[in-house]
Scaffold this motif. Sequence first.
Motif, PDB file in Angstrom:
ATOM      1  N   GLY A 256      -0.781  -5.194   8.946  1.00  0.00           N
ATOM      2  CA  GLY A 256      -0.179  -5.309   7.622  1.00  0.00           C
ATOM      3  C   GLY A 256      -0.998  -6.084   6.613  1.00  0.00           C
ATOM      4  O   GLY A 256      -0.542  -6.300   5.483  1.00  0.00           O
ATOM      5  N   THR A 257      -2.207  -6.474   6.981  1.00  0.00           N
ATOM      6  CA  THR A 257      -3.055  -7.218   6.039  1.00  0.00           C
ATOM      7  C   THR A 257      -3.383  -6.358   4.814  1.00  0.00           C
ATOM      8  O   THR A 257      -3.860  -5.242   4.944  1.00  0.00           O
ATOM      9  CB  THR A 257      -4.368  -7.655   6.719  1.00  0.00           C
ATOM     10  OG1 THR A 257      -4.067  -8.468   7.847  1.00  0.00           O
ATOM     11  CG2 THR A 257      -5.234  -8.442   5.753  1.00  0.00           C
ATOM     12  N   GLY A 258      -3.121  -6.887   3.633  1.00  0.00           N
ATOM     13  CA  GLY A 258      -3.378  -6.148   2.398  1.00  0.00           C
ATOM     14  C   GLY A 258      -2.353  -5.077   2.080  1.00  0.00           C
ATOM     15  O   GLY A 258      -2.489  -4.368   1.076  1.00  0.00           O
ATOM     16  N   MET A 259      -1.320  -4.968   2.905  1.00  0.00           N
ATOM     17  CA  MET A 259      -0.332  -3.911   2.697  1.00  0.00           C
ATOM     18  C   MET A 259       0.467  -4.108   1.408  1.00  0.00           C
ATOM     19  O   MET A 259       0.922  -3.140   0.799  1.00  0.00           O
ATOM     20  CB  MET A 259       0.620  -3.855   3.888  1.00  0.00           C
ATOM     21  CG  MET A 259       1.522  -2.638   3.915  1.00  0.00           C
ATOM     22  SD  MET A 259       2.614  -2.645   5.362  1.00  0.00           S
ATOM     23  CE  MET A 259       3.202  -0.955   5.326  1.00  0.00           C
ATOM     24  N   GLU A 260       0.628  -5.377   0.995  1.00  0.00           N
ATOM     25  CA  GLU A 260       1.416  -5.643  -0.204  1.00  0.00           C
ATOM     26  C   GLU A 260       0.824  -4.934  -1.427  1.00  0.00           C
ATOM     27  O   GLU A 260       1.568  -4.444  -2.289  1.00  0.00           O
ATOM     28  CB  GLU A 260       1.541  -7.144  -0.464  1.00  0.00           C
ATOM     29  CG  GLU A 260       0.235  -7.913  -0.516  1.00  0.00           C
ATOM     30  CD  GLU A 260      -0.340  -8.250   0.845  1.00  0.00           C
ATOM     31  OE1 GLU A 260      -1.539  -8.578   0.905  1.00  0.00           O
ATOM     32  OE2 GLU A 260       0.400  -8.171   1.858  1.00  0.00           O
ATOM     33  N   LEU A 261      -0.514  -4.850  -1.500  1.00  0.00           N
ATOM     34  CA  LEU A 261      -1.145  -4.152  -2.625  1.00  0.00           C
ATOM     35  C   LEU A 261      -0.783  -2.674  -2.610  1.00  0.00           C
ATOM     36  O   LEU A 261      -0.438  -2.100  -3.653  1.00  0.00           O
ATOM     37  CB  LEU A 261      -2.660  -4.326  -2.576  1.00  0.00           C
ATOM     38  CG  LEU A 261      -3.459  -3.498  -3.602  1.00  0.00           C
ATOM     39  CD1 LEU A 261      -3.081  -3.901  -5.019  1.00  0.00           C
ATOM     40  CD2 LEU A 261      -4.962  -3.654  -3.378  1.00  0.00           C
ATOM     41  N   GLN A 262      -0.859  -2.047  -1.445  1.00  0.00           N
ATOM     42  CA  GLN A 262      -0.538  -0.627  -1.348  1.00  0.00           C
ATOM     43  C   GLN A 262       0.934  -0.367  -1.681  1.00  0.00           C
ATOM     44  O   GLN A 262       1.263   0.619  -2.339  1.00  0.00           O
ATOM     45  CB  GLN A 262      -0.840  -0.118   0.055  1.00  0.00           C
ATOM     46  CG  GLN A 262      -2.313  -0.159   0.430  1.00  0.00           C
ATOM     47  CD  GLN A 262      -2.563   0.423   1.802  1.00  0.00           C
ATOM     48  OE1 GLN A 262      -2.138   1.530   2.110  1.00  0.00           O
ATOM     49  NE2 GLN A 262      -3.246  -0.327   2.652  1.00  0.00           N
TER      50      GLN A 262
END
Length: 332
Positions: A256-262
Amino acid sequence: MAVTLDQTIAQKQHTLLSRLFANQTFWVVIAVILACLFLSFATDSFATSKNLFNITRNVTFVAIVALGMTFVIITGGIDLSVGSVLCLCSMVLAVTMHAGYSIEIGILATIVTALAIGAFNGVLIAYLGFPPFVVTLGMLSVARSLAMVASNNTVVFQFGPDHQKLLALGGGAWLFGIANPVLYMIILALITGFILRWTKFGRHIFAIGGNEHAATLTGVPVKQIKVAVYMISALSAGLAGIIQTGWLGAVTTNLGTGMELQVIAATVIGGANLAGGVGTALGAIVGAALIEVIRNSLGLLGINAFWQGTFIGGAIILAVLFDRVRNFRRSD
């Protein structure tokens, strides 16, 4: 001057077309279709059943979390912690089942964890007046750290006596060969669409995003609803974590690393307004679909995968620009 029936029908059709053409979600759907058509002719592997199966399955994880994020963004908030919450919830499920507990206990522990995190975020934001950006940014770090503590920063890939049940839950295809994650996404999208369009809770969410002060004056329980939407956002991340754990068959602390941007990109590209008051379940789904098609196309076209962030960031800027132009034209 009397208006004829034909003129009335023509005016109504013109209005419907104008609304359709002014709808950002409509243009995103067109972009997804055109991209798929182009890739089908430009590459030999895009339109294969295996690749399409992978695309539809991959898009579900971002889409499910984006559905929860939609509630938050409609109220004018933001949740930067969803990627880390997904990781923590996945790790809670994995560690619980690895300890020998059943899949039901593991899922229950995961859902309780997600709801507790969402409630914590919501209380700080709604009742103590903390900025959503600060609270959820802090939780991004906290949740990731807790996931490392829970697993001692190791990979968990043995899920106890119900190991196969979990793999079937996330990686199976129980209905007409459709991947289970896709079915879950469809069900959750229908529930989200129903809540936003047909319930009092949904109307209150839009009211808060449109004008929070006015919503308070009209008796809308603003603070309680804000807590609820952050709980929904965390819950959606938790559900996506359960599904993704079953699909991957292992959990690492970088999940889930960087998933918030997507996720934020999917909601904004799909038509949600970061200022609040606008957002749909369909928009979240098609926004996630466009992001996945872009990601998939880079490899098929031989483009360096490092360009993915540029394309997604550019799509966000274009989506916001589209919204600004639309609002400017309305104000005129």
